[in-house]
Design a protein around this motif. Structure first.
Motif, mmCIF file in Angstrom:
data_model
loop_
_atom_site.group_PDB
_atom_site.id
_atom_site.type_symbol
_atom_site.label_atom_id
_atom_site.label_comp_id
_atom_site.label_asym_id
_atom_site.label_seq_id
_atom_site.Cartn_x
_atom_site.Cartn_y
_atom_site.Cartn_z
ATOM 1 N N VAL A 139 9.220 -52.358 -70.774
ATOM 2 C CA VAL A 139 9.657 -52.778 -69.705
ATOM 3 C C VAL A 139 9.470 -50.574 -68.817
ATOM 4 O O VAL A 139 8.593 -50.000 -69.929
ATOM 5 N N ALA A 140 10.514 -50.527 -68.100
ATOM 6 C CA ALA A 140 10.237 -48.945 -67.288
ATOM 7 C C ALA A 140 10.860 -47.732 -68.321
ATOM 8 O O ALA A 140 11.497 -48.192 -68.402
ATOM 9 N N VAL A 141 9.479 -46.825 -68.108
ATOM 10 C CA VAL A 141 9.752 -45.533 -69.067
ATOM 11 C C VAL A 141 10.120 -43.934 -68.621
ATOM 12 O O VAL A 141 9.195 -44.082 -68.037
ATOM 13 N N GLU A 142 10.641 -43.441 -68.224
ATOM 14 C CA GLU A 142 11.511 -42.452 -67.602
ATOM 15 C C GLU A 142 10.648 -41.322 -68.262
ATOM 16 O O GLU A 142 9.747 -40.107 -67.853
ATOM 17 N N ILE A 143 10.866 -40.831 -69.445
ATOM 18 C CA ILE A 143 11.125 -40.024 -70.363
ATOM 19 C C ILE A 143 10.476 -40.643 -71.654
ATOM 20 O O ILE A 143 11.179 -41.386 -72.591
ATOM 21 N N ALA A 170 7.133 -37.041 -70.070
ATOM 22 C CA ALA A 170 6.379 -36.871 -71.361
ATOM 23 C C ALA A 170 6.510 -35.230 -72.057
ATOM 24 O O ALA A 170 5.891 -34.462 -71.472
ATOM 25 N N PHE A 171 7.073 -35.208 -73.354
ATOM 26 C CA PHE A 171 6.381 -34.410 -73.851
ATOM 27 C C PHE A 171 5.897 -34.935 -75.808
ATOM 28 O O PHE A 171 6.601 -35.954 -76.052
ATOM 29 N N PRO A 172 4.880 -34.193 -76.116
ATOM 30 C CA PRO A 172 4.469 -33.867 -77.570
ATOM 31 C C PRO A 172 5.427 -33.892 -78.637
ATOM 32 O O PRO A 172 6.350 -33.232 -78.753
ATOM 33 N N ILE A 173 5.580 -35.606 -79.731
ATOM 34 C CA ILE A 173 6.349 -34.653 -81.387
ATOM 35 C C ILE A 173 5.115 -35.692 -82.158
ATOM 36 O O ILE A 173 3.500 -35.335 -81.570
ATOM 37 N N TYR A 185 -2.114 -30.933 -77.176
ATOM 38 C CA TYR A 185 -1.437 -30.987 -75.392
ATOM 39 C C TYR A 185 -2.568 -31.125 -74.986
ATOM 40 O O TYR A 185 -2.319 -31.454 -73.471
ATOM 41 N N GLY A 186 -2.551 -29.739 -74.247
ATOM 42 C CA GLY A 186 -3.872 -29.534 -73.067
ATOM 43 C C GLY A 186 -4.597 -31.105 -72.968
ATOM 44 O O GLY A 186 -4.589 -30.982 -72.040
ATOM 45 N N LEU A 187 -5.131 -31.672 -74.035
ATOM 46 C CA LEU A 187 -5.638 -33.064 -73.379
ATOM 47 C C LEU A 187 -5.050 -33.913 -73.036
ATOM 48 O O LEU A 187 -5.119 -34.906 -72.129
ATOM 49 N N LEU A 188 -4.115 -34.198 -73.589
ATOM 50 C CA LEU A 188 -2.791 -34.912 -73.060
ATOM 51 C C LEU A 188 -2.248 -34.900 -72.013
ATOM 52 O O LEU A 188 -2.949 -36.016 -70.988
ATOM 53 N N THR A 195 0.583 -38.971 -62.209
ATOM 54 C CA THR A 195 2.091 -39.374 -61.644
ATOM 55 C C THR A 195 3.287 -39.207 -62.890
ATOM 56 O O THR A 195 4.139 -38.876 -62.825
ATOM 57 N N SER A 196 2.514 -38.045 -63.510
ATOM 58 C CA SER A 196 3.617 -38.156 -64.840
ATOM 59 C C SER A 196 3.406 -36.311 -64.683
ATOM 60 O O SER A 196 2.815 -35.767 -64.841
ATOM 61 N N THR A 197 4.764 -36.152 -65.229
ATOM 62 C CA THR A 197 4.609 -34.259 -65.940
ATOM 63 C C THR A 197 4.559 -33.929 -67.564
ATOM 64 O O THR A 197 5.753 -34.880 -67.732
#
Length: 209
Positions: A139-143, A170-173, A185-188, A195-197
């Motif tokens: 499915v499409a995932v927005e966040i 996206a954000f890290p966990i 985080y920098g590499l991700l 197209t992602s923020t």
């Protein structure tokens, strides 16, 4: 939707009338004081996602909150005197916002270690918390909450998961095993979808998406 990261893989999510706590584990802090929760979601049984010493206090402070967990965690939570609903891939429920369950198993740490169940949760049709899995939902995932480091993954696998899901945000966990999370985080951010923020919120700081 307002999201607050409370360390490692623990998220507090407010979406409409939903007030959800996800993965209150031993590496996380601040979830103990939450009130007015509508639900508590657990992805799997490992202690960094499920702190059975502190969870009963959270449930006692939030008797109205429904508790949902994967099939491996549910018996352990029930043994702690907490009413819990076991969930599996394909299940859905409403806790003020719809939640759909994906995934089956935790990512492989090593072939010699037993596999455990893992539930990934899509919340409000927008936010995916994958737990300890890099399975891409159909499915499409927005966040997307992206695991940044783990004994069961290399950073390149996290990048590929991020690219495959291709969320808008996206954000890290799952970073508490790192001495310097900023490097991952920098590499991700650099290698993720164009197209992602990418966001890197501080623990305890709410952000709106």
């Amino acid at each position: 939707m307002q999201i607050t990261k409370l360390g490692h893989s623990c998220l507090h999510v407010v979406d409409g009338t939903a007030n959800i706590l996800i993965d209150p584990g031993t590496f996380s802090a601040g979830f103990e004081i939450l009130t007015d929760l509508t639900a508590i979601l657990v992805t799997h049984e490992h202690a960094d996602h499920l702190d059975l010493d502190r969870l009963p206090g959270v449930v006692a402070a939030n008797p109205q909150a429904a508790v949902y967990a994967d099939g491996g965690s549910a018996p352990r939570i029930e043994a702690a005197g907490i009413t819990v609903t076991a969930v599996k891939a394909g299940d859905s429920f409403d806790v003020g916002t719809p939640v759909v369950v994906f995934g089956v198993n935790h990512a492989v740490i090593h072939a010699d270690l037993p596999s455990v169940a893992n539930a990934s949760y899509l919340i409000g049709g927008r936010l995916l918390h994958p737990g300890d899995s890099l399975s891409v939902p159909a499915v499409a995932v927005e966040i997307l909450a992206v695991p940044a480091a783990a004994p069961w993954m290399a950073l390149k696998e996290g990048v590929d998961f991020y690219r495959a899901v291709a969320p808008k945000v996206a954000f890290p966990i799952h970073e508490r095993i790192l001495a310097n999370p900023a490097m991952a985080y920098g590499l991700l951010e650099k290698l993720g979808p164009q197209t992602s923020t990418w966001l890197a919120p501080a623990d305890g700081a709410p952000f709106d998406v």
